[in-house]
Design an enzyme around this catalytic site. Structure first.
Site, mmCIF file in Angstrom:
data_model
loop_
_atom_site.group_PDB
_atom_site.id
_atom_site.type_symbol
_atom_site.label_atom_id
_atom_site.label_comp_id
_atom_site.label_asym_id
_atom_site.label_seq_id
_atom_site.Cartn_x
_atom_site.Cartn_y
_atom_site.Cartn_z
ATOM 1 N N SER A 39 36.394 -8.897 -11.896
ATOM 2 C CA SER A 39 36.541 -9.898 -10.834
ATOM 3 C C SER A 39 36.384 -11.329 -11.329
ATOM 4 C CB SER A 39 35.511 -9.617 -9.730
ATOM 5 O OG SER A 39 34.221 -9.511 -10.287
ATOM 6 N N ILE A 42 35.589 -12.901 -18.318
ATOM 7 C CA ILE A 42 36.380 -12.281 -19.386
ATOM 8 C C ILE A 42 37.227 -11.120 -18.850
ATOM 9 C CG2 ILE A 42 36.183 -11.071 -21.612
ATOM 10 C CD1 ILE A 42 33.441 -12.682 -21.896
ATOM 11 N N ARG A 62 31.968 -5.470 -8.062
ATOM 12 C CA ARG A 62 31.361 -5.383 -6.725
ATOM 13 C C ARG A 62 32.084 -6.271 -5.716
ATOM 14 N NH1 ARG A 62 25.633 -7.347 -8.607
ATOM 15 N NH2 ARG A 62 27.142 -8.677 -9.679
ATOM 16 N N ASP A 87 29.145 -0.640 -7.798
ATOM 17 C CA ASP A 87 27.997 -1.380 -8.315
ATOM 18 C C ASP A 87 27.398 -0.565 -9.454
ATOM 19 O OD1 ASP A 87 25.644 -2.607 -8.895
ATOM 20 O OD2 ASP A 87 24.896 -2.689 -6.829
ATOM 21 N N LEU A 88 27.565 -1.056 -10.650
ATOM 22 C CA LEU A 88 27.124 -0.285 -11.826
ATOM 23 C C LEU A 88 25.595 -0.178 -11.937
ATOM 24 C CD1 LEU A 88 29.755 -1.501 -14.444
ATOM 25 C CD2 LEU A 88 29.661 0.718 -13.314
ATOM 26 N N ASN A 114 33.514 -3.992 -19.820
ATOM 27 C CA ASN A 114 33.272 -5.426 -19.892
ATOM 28 C C ASN A 114 32.153 -5.888 -18.959
ATOM 29 O OD1 ASN A 114 34.093 -8.422 -20.095
ATOM 30 N ND2 ASN A 114 34.386 -7.942 -17.938
ATOM 31 N N TYR A 181 18.173 -7.916 -22.126
ATOM 32 C CA TYR A 181 19.622 -8.009 -22.391
ATOM 33 C C TYR A 181 19.917 -7.466 -23.786
ATOM 34 C CZ TYR A 181 24.273 -10.198 -22.891
ATOM 35 O OH TYR A 181 25.618 -10.427 -23.091
ATOM 36 N N VAL A 214 30.466 -17.604 -24.406
ATOM 37 C CA VAL A 214 31.771 -17.742 -23.742
ATOM 38 C C VAL A 214 31.546 -18.514 -22.442
ATOM 39 C CG1 VAL A 214 33.802 -16.530 -22.853
ATOM 40 C CG2 VAL A 214 32.437 -15.480 -24.680
ATOM 41 N N THR A 216 31.706 -18.873 -19.102
ATOM 42 C CA THR A 216 31.966 -18.140 -17.868
ATOM 43 C C THR A 216 30.781 -18.364 -16.925
ATOM 44 O OG1 THR A 216 30.817 -16.151 -18.572
ATOM 45 C CG2 THR A 216 33.162 -16.260 -19.109
HETATM 46 N N1 LIG Z 1 29.578 -15.271 -21.335
HETATM 47 C C1 LIG Z 1 29.048 -15.108 -22.534
HETATM 48 O O1 LIG Z 1 28.563 -16.066 -23.172
HETATM 49 C C2 LIG Z 1 29.057 -13.753 -23.184
HETATM 50 C C3 LIG Z 1 28.730 -13.670 -24.555
HETATM 51 C C4 LIG Z 1 28.723 -12.427 -25.170
HETATM 52 C C5 LIG Z 1 29.041 -11.288 -24.443
HETATM 53 N N2 LIG Z 1 29.353 -11.404 -23.102
HETATM 54 C C6 LIG Z 1 29.656 -10.172 -22.386
HETATM 55 O O2 LIG Z 1 30.923 -10.300 -21.787
HETATM 56 C C7 LIG Z 1 30.989 -9.455 -20.638
HETATM 57 C C8 LIG Z 1 31.613 -10.203 -19.467
HETATM 58 O O3 LIG Z 1 30.798 -11.288 -19.129
HETATM 59 P P1 LIG Z 1 31.360 -12.657 -18.502
HETATM 60 O O4 LIG Z 1 30.887 -13.747 -19.376
HETATM 61 O O5 LIG Z 1 32.788 -12.536 -18.164
HETATM 62 O O6 LIG Z 1 30.456 -12.703 -17.173
HETATM 63 P P2 LIG Z 1 30.842 -12.954 -15.644
HETATM 64 O O7 LIG Z 1 31.847 -14.041 -15.526
HETATM 65 O O8 LIG Z 1 29.539 -13.119 -14.968
HETATM 66 O O9 LIG Z 1 31.509 -11.578 -15.216
HETATM 67 C C9 LIG Z 1 30.748 -10.406 -15.192
HETATM 68 C C10 LIG Z 1 31.575 -9.321 -14.532
HETATM 69 O O10 LIG Z 1 30.777 -8.145 -14.465
HETATM 70 C C11 LIG Z 1 30.746 -7.703 -13.113
HETATM 71 N N3 LIG Z 1 29.461 -7.118 -12.779
HETATM 72 C C12 LIG Z 1 28.229 -7.684 -12.904
HETATM 73 N N4 LIG Z 1 27.298 -6.859 -12.401
HETATM 74 C C13 LIG Z 1 27.945 -5.769 -11.953
HETATM 75 C C14 LIG Z 1 27.528 -4.580 -11.297
HETATM 76 N N5 LIG Z 1 26.254 -4.357 -10.996
HETATM 77 N N6 LIG Z 1 28.469 -3.654 -10.977
HETATM 78 C C15 LIG Z 1 29.778 -3.876 -11.240
HETATM 79 N N7 LIG Z 1 30.235 -4.984 -11.846
HETATM 80 C C16 LIG Z 1 29.327 -5.916 -12.187
HETATM 81 C C17 LIG Z 1 30.996 -8.950 -12.272
HETATM 82 O O11 LIG Z 1 31.609 -8.601 -11.037
HETATM 83 P P3 LIG Z 1 30.897 -8.627 -9.602
HETATM 84 O O12 LIG Z 1 29.880 -9.720 -9.614
HETATM 85 O O13 LIG Z 1 32.051 -8.865 -8.662
HETATM 86 O O14 LIG Z 1 30.327 -7.260 -9.462
HETATM 87 C C18 LIG Z 1 31.987 -9.712 -13.127
HETATM 88 O O15 LIG Z 1 33.298 -9.307 -12.867
HETATM 89 C C19 LIG Z 1 29.545 -8.978 -20.377
HETATM 90 O O16 LIG Z 1 29.405 -7.656 -20.832
HETATM 91 C C20 LIG Z 1 28.703 -9.905 -21.228
HETATM 92 O O17 LIG Z 1 27.504 -9.312 -21.642
HETATM 93 C C21 LIG Z 1 29.375 -12.603 -22.462
#
Ligand SMILES: NC(=O)c1ccc[n+]([C@@H]2O[C@H](COP(=O)([O-])OP(=O)(O)OC[C@H]3O[C@@H](n4cnc5c(N)ncnc54)[C@H](OP(=O)(O)O)[C@@H]3O)[C@@H](O)[C@H]2O)c1
Length: 282
Positions: A39, A42, A62, A87-88, A114, A181, A214, A216
């Protein structure tokens, strides 16, 4: 001036592989790709990049409204979209997703883990917060592993692919405040690393993508990250898709190997550095 330095740093250290459009289409056409956390951030960027490849996307998150909006927007390109709200954190989430797929007669070719929960909190501030550990481990490790388990028979049949979106920190010295984390990401990393050869003998490819910072929604609560150089979500998505196209076992920024050696060699000074820093803040 600072902005210029940040742009140069991002160019040197936060770049992702470029993918040609025809390569994307060649690899993903007629495939069914499941993306958790589709949603925002990434995951959404992955869905957007894939929307022109005549594939089927199964988007999981979610935020139902956001998924519905994405579906109507992206289906005007060249893809079919199914959405599953889950909801994971819930203990039956993997089973719920699997049952929804079965009911719709959907077989997955590519599984992109992801969705993620990030949390920065001192262990001393967590004494009355058992949910922090439970939530983070459920979203970042238990449910992704359970969903993989449930989908493995299909993936074997289709010689499918699995990608886990991890973090560079999973390969470095564990920093204070990030214990939960770090532990959840490392758990998933090691689970996949252990099964990689088991899957490979059945032509199922599994890869890990170790991302740096990243830009986000995820990094918004951490103030010090706002001004730091970071990768764009679209670049992170490209790293994930390149890993799939070229069937790589891992993708990481070019400098992570050097940082990893530093992290091992300097393990004692890093420990004392953090201890000193935290003592000053008491
Ligand atoms: N951003 C960074 O700096 C960074 C760096 C390294 C790795 N990562 C990894 O990249 C991945 C994506 O992160 P992002 O930066 O794109 O974060 P984001 O923009 O916050 O997106 C996270 C996604 O995960 C979903 N999510 C969160 N909790 C959830 C739950 N309980 N059930 C189902 N879906 C859930 C959210 O959807 P809903 O809220 O709609 O459920 C959203 O679509 C993650 O695994 C993160 O650990 C991120």
């Amino acid at each position: 001036m600072y902005k210029k330095i940040r742009t140069i740093t991002e160019f040197l250290f936060f770049r992702a592989p470029r993918i040609q459009k025809n390569k994307l289409k060649q690899h993903f056409q007629n495939k069914t790709i499941l993306i958790t956390g589709a949603s925002f951030g990434i995951g959404e960027a992955c869905a957007r990049l894939l929307s022109n490849t005549q594939c089927t996307l199964v988007l999981i998150a979610r935020s139902t409204d956001k998924l519905i909006q994405l579906k109507s927007e992206l289906e005007s390109y060249s893809c079919h979209i199914e959405i599953i709200c889950a909801d994971l954190y819930q203990s039956d989430a993997a089973e719920h997703i699997f049952q929804s797929l079965t009911a719709r007669n959907i077989q997955i070719d590519v599984l992109i883990h992801n969705a993620g929960k990030s949390i920065q909190r001192s262990v001393w501030d967590s004494l009355d917060r058992p949910q922090d550990i439970n939530r983070t481990i459920a979203i970042n490790y238990i449910n992704p592993a359970q969903l993989t388990r449930l989908l493995l028979a299909d993936l074997k049949h289709k010689q499918g692919q699995i990608i886990v979106v991890s973090t560079i920190n999973a390969k470095l010295f564990a920093p204070p405040f990030w214990s939960t984390y770090q532990a959840s990401k490392t758990a998933m990393q090691h689970w996949i690393l252990a099964i990689q050869p088991e899957l490979a003998v059945h032509e199922v490819h599994a890869g890990l993508v170790y991302l740096p910072l990243v830009r986000t929604r995820m990094i918004l609560p951490t103030k010090q990250y706002q001004q730091m150089p970071a990768m764009q979500a679209k670049d992170a998505a490209q790293a994930i898709l390149a890993c799939l196209i070229y069937r790589k076992r891992q993708w990481q920024p070019w400098w992570l190997g050097i940082a990893q050696i530093g992290s091992i060699l300097l393990i004692t000074p890093i420990y004392y550095f953090y201890k000193h820093l935290l003592k000053r803040k008491l």
